[in-house]
Structures are given as C-alpha cells and as structure tokens.
Design a protein around this motif. Sequence first.
Motif, PDB file in Angstrom:
ATOM      1  N   ALA A 189       0.823  -1.201   0.000  1.00  0.00           N
ATOM      2  CA  ALA A 189       0.000   0.000   0.000  1.00  0.00           C
ATOM      3  C   ALA A 189       0.860   1.255   0.000  1.00  0.00           C
ATOM      4  CB  ALA A 189      -0.936  -0.007   1.213  1.00  0.00           C
ATOM      5  N   ARG A 190       1.928   1.255   0.812  1.00  0.00           N
ATOM      6  CA  ARG A 190       2.828   2.416   0.825  1.00  0.00           C
ATOM      7  C   ARG A 190       3.495   2.591  -0.535  1.00  0.00           C
ATOM      8  NH1 ARG A 190       4.356   0.095   5.921  1.00  0.00           N
ATOM      9  NH2 ARG A 190       3.493   1.290   7.666  1.00  0.00           N
ATOM     10  N   ASN A 191       3.887   1.477  -1.135  1.00  0.00           N
ATOM     11  CA  ASN A 191       4.525   1.529  -2.443  1.00  0.00           C
ATOM     12  C   ASN A 191       3.603   2.154  -3.478  1.00  0.00           C
ATOM     13  OD1 ASN A 191       5.124   0.016  -5.229  1.00  0.00           O
ATOM     14  ND2 ASN A 191       7.032   0.120  -4.064  1.00  0.00           N
ATOM     15  N   LEU A 192       2.313   1.884  -3.358  1.00  0.00           N
ATOM     16  CA  LEU A 192       1.328   2.408  -4.309  1.00  0.00           C
ATOM     17  C   LEU A 192       0.786   3.774  -3.890  1.00  0.00           C
ATOM     18  CD1 LEU A 192      -0.677  -0.875  -4.980  1.00  0.00           C
ATOM     19  CD2 LEU A 192       0.986   0.214  -6.487  1.00  0.00           C
ATOM     20  N   VAL A 193       1.277   4.286  -2.742  1.00  0.00           N
ATOM     21  CA  VAL A 193       0.834   5.579  -2.201  1.00  0.00           C
ATOM     22  C   VAL A 193      -0.687   5.593  -2.073  1.00  0.00           C
ATOM     23  CG1 VAL A 193       1.179   8.073  -2.270  1.00  0.00           C
ATOM     24  CG2 VAL A 193       2.750   6.577  -3.515  1.00  0.00           C
ATOM     25  N   THR A 194      -1.206   4.586  -1.418  1.00  0.00           N
ATOM     26  CA  THR A 194      -2.642   4.499  -1.221  1.00  0.00           C
ATOM     27  C   THR A 194      -2.929   4.278   0.246  1.00  0.00           C
ATOM     28  OG1 THR A 194      -4.670   3.401  -1.980  1.00  0.00           O
ATOM     29  CG2 THR A 194      -2.784   1.985  -1.564  1.00  0.00           C
ATOM     30  N   TYR A 195      -4.193   4.392   0.612  1.00  0.00           N
ATOM     31  CA  TYR A 195      -4.638   4.146   1.975  1.00  0.00           C
ATOM     32  C   TYR A 195      -4.156   2.769   2.419  1.00  0.00           C
ATOM     33  CZ  TYR A 195      -7.945   4.050   5.923  1.00  0.00           C
ATOM     34  OH  TYR A 195      -8.524   3.992   7.163  1.00  0.00           O
ATOM     35  N   LEU A 196      -3.727   2.665   3.662  1.00  0.00           N
ATOM     36  CA  LEU A 196      -3.188   1.395   4.142  1.00  0.00           C
ATOM     37  C   LEU A 196      -4.286   0.355   4.309  1.00  0.00           C
ATOM     38  CD1 LEU A 196      -0.518   2.605   6.695  1.00  0.00           C
ATOM     39  CD2 LEU A 196      -0.249   1.990   4.311  1.00  0.00           C
ATOM     40  N   GLN A 197      -4.901   0.050   3.210  1.00  0.00           N
ATOM     41  CA  GLN A 197      -5.929  -0.981   3.093  1.00  0.00           C
ATOM     42  C   GLN A 197      -7.194  -0.664   3.873  1.00  0.00           C
ATOM     43  OE1 GLN A 197      -4.840  -5.001   4.044  1.00  0.00           O
ATOM     44  NE2 GLN A 197      -6.900  -5.707   3.697  1.00  0.00           N
TER      45      GLN A 197
END
Length: 326
Positions: A189-197
């Motif tokens: 999720a961090r790699n994709l710069v998105t909400y942590l699931q």
Amino acid sequence: MATGDRRVVIIGYDQAELLDIACPSDVLDAANRLGVTPRYEIRLASMGGRAVRCASGLTLAAQVKLEQVAGPVDTMIVAGGWTYLEQAEDQRFLDQVRRVARMSRRVASVCVGSTLLAAAGLLDGRRATTHWFYADKMAEHYPAVTVDPAPLFIKDGSVYTSAGVTSGLDLTLALVEEDHGAVLARAVARNLVTYLQRPGNQAQVSVYVAAPPPEHAVVRELVNLIEADLAADLRTSTLACRAGLSTRHLARLFEQQLGSTPSRYVRGARTRAAARLLESTRLPLTGVAARCGFSSTETLRQAFLDHFQTSPSVYRMVHRRRAAAG
C-alpha cells in the motif's frame, strides 16, 4: 513461470473497465517487486486471446486464450465492464468462467464482474457485493445471491466480490495480506501511495455519492424513522402500523424500493451503526447493543457474524490496529 508461483488469471473482454484490470495486476506486481515468495504470475485472458479494448479507449494485449487456460490456477479475477450484460448472456464465455473457476483456489471479481460470476452460478447461496449503482439490478436478476451493496468487498468462502472500480485495489491488498501477512500488505500500500488498506466492511459510498433515497414517500419516511432511532420498536408490524399499511404490503414496498425485507433492512442499519460506534467510541458491547436496538450482546454478535463474518470484539480490535498502523 517458476515452480510454485501463484498463477493469477484476470479475465477481460470488450469494453472492460481498465482500472478493474489494472488495480489487481498492479497490486500483485508491487508485491512481486517487494520480493514475495511465491511470486504472482499475472496473465490477462480473453476469449480467443483477442485484445481487450477497454472502455477508456485503450487496448490491452491478452496473454492467453481463456479457452486454453489450464490448471492449477491460484486466483481467477473477473473484471467489470460496460458490456457486462452481453457477457452475462454469452454461454461460451460463462462456460469458460465456470471451467477456470473449478481449477482455481479462489475466485474474485471487481465491480460488475460479480454479475458475471452470478450468471455462471458461482454466487448461488453466497453473499456478494457489486458497484452500488447496479446492486438492485443484480439482486433482481439473481435471487439466489444475497447482494449487499454496502461493503467495499466481501469474502464468502473462497469467493471474493468487490464494489466499484478502485475497490479492486482494496480487495487485492486483502488477498496479498491473506497470502503474505499484514506487514507485506501495508508495504505494498505504501509503495502504491494508497490508503493502508481500507477494511472490506467499510461502506463503499459516502454521503456525496450515496444512492438516492427511496422514491416511494412511505418507504422514504420509514427509512428516515429507522435511521433516526434504531433503539425504537422497529418490528415490521410496528412499521406497518405507522405507515397505515398491511405487513404484506409494506414488505412488497421494501423489496421493490430497497431489495430487502423491512426486518432485514432494520437489522442491517443497526449493524452498520454498531460498527461505527465500535470504530469511534469505547462503549462496552452492552452499551453498543442497547444504543443500536439489539436486545443483547449475543444478538449483536450474531448480526456481526452474518454481516461482516467477524465478531464485534474482533472488529473493534482490527479497526484499532489498522488505525494505529495508519
């Protein structure tokens, strides 16, 4: 493909939604880049191996003919798309979806791809979700499926369905967590710069994109009444009396307008309200149950198990952990 890799087959077709394909594939690719073992071998399949012309106008090259997919398959994912109703009537396509599903460890869909799973008979007797806008139509056409338009994604046994478009990202992060643990899923999720699931039971619609209120004035008034005081007497007979209708007539109106019986709607509203209290307060379970209209903590627990497939205490613990991790 290295021996032991997890084979993932994403099924596309003409006018498929690009994000329905890209969200799962990019999440799994990010997991691969972080060094997961076994790796995910991701393949886009289509009938005849034809290129997938997406609804956005971009075209993706299929890597395998759907008819030639051989097992074993770790995960089959069916994308949604604008031509999903046509695909749902294509028996050759549905035959192949069923065939690949039989050789797959788990089956998933994104957005209206759940309608294709339903058309193939893969959701019979199961609880499933889809894009909120199309949920009523799916429930009407496939009565053997319990359609719940609220969650971002639902797991029922080895079958996973997700809501609209980007919820495929949340679903796939959940699959990665299931395979490799929460630490790896958070790293992806961090790699994709998105909400942590986002948790699957999080509502898929906000007040800004929520489905419109019921068109029927009586049903709309009763829904407002239910939401305003969940601890009140909300038995079907009481609601029918308030509306000046027979219980049978009221049940028909609720099915037409909400795709639900009055009692099931009330139970769902109470369960969702309880979830919000568990997330945002430290009320004991007895207090949550009382405030939301449940007669006991046991009825609250049973409602949670039916709606979220987990207990209230576990739900609260997981939410706190995720909030802390975020």
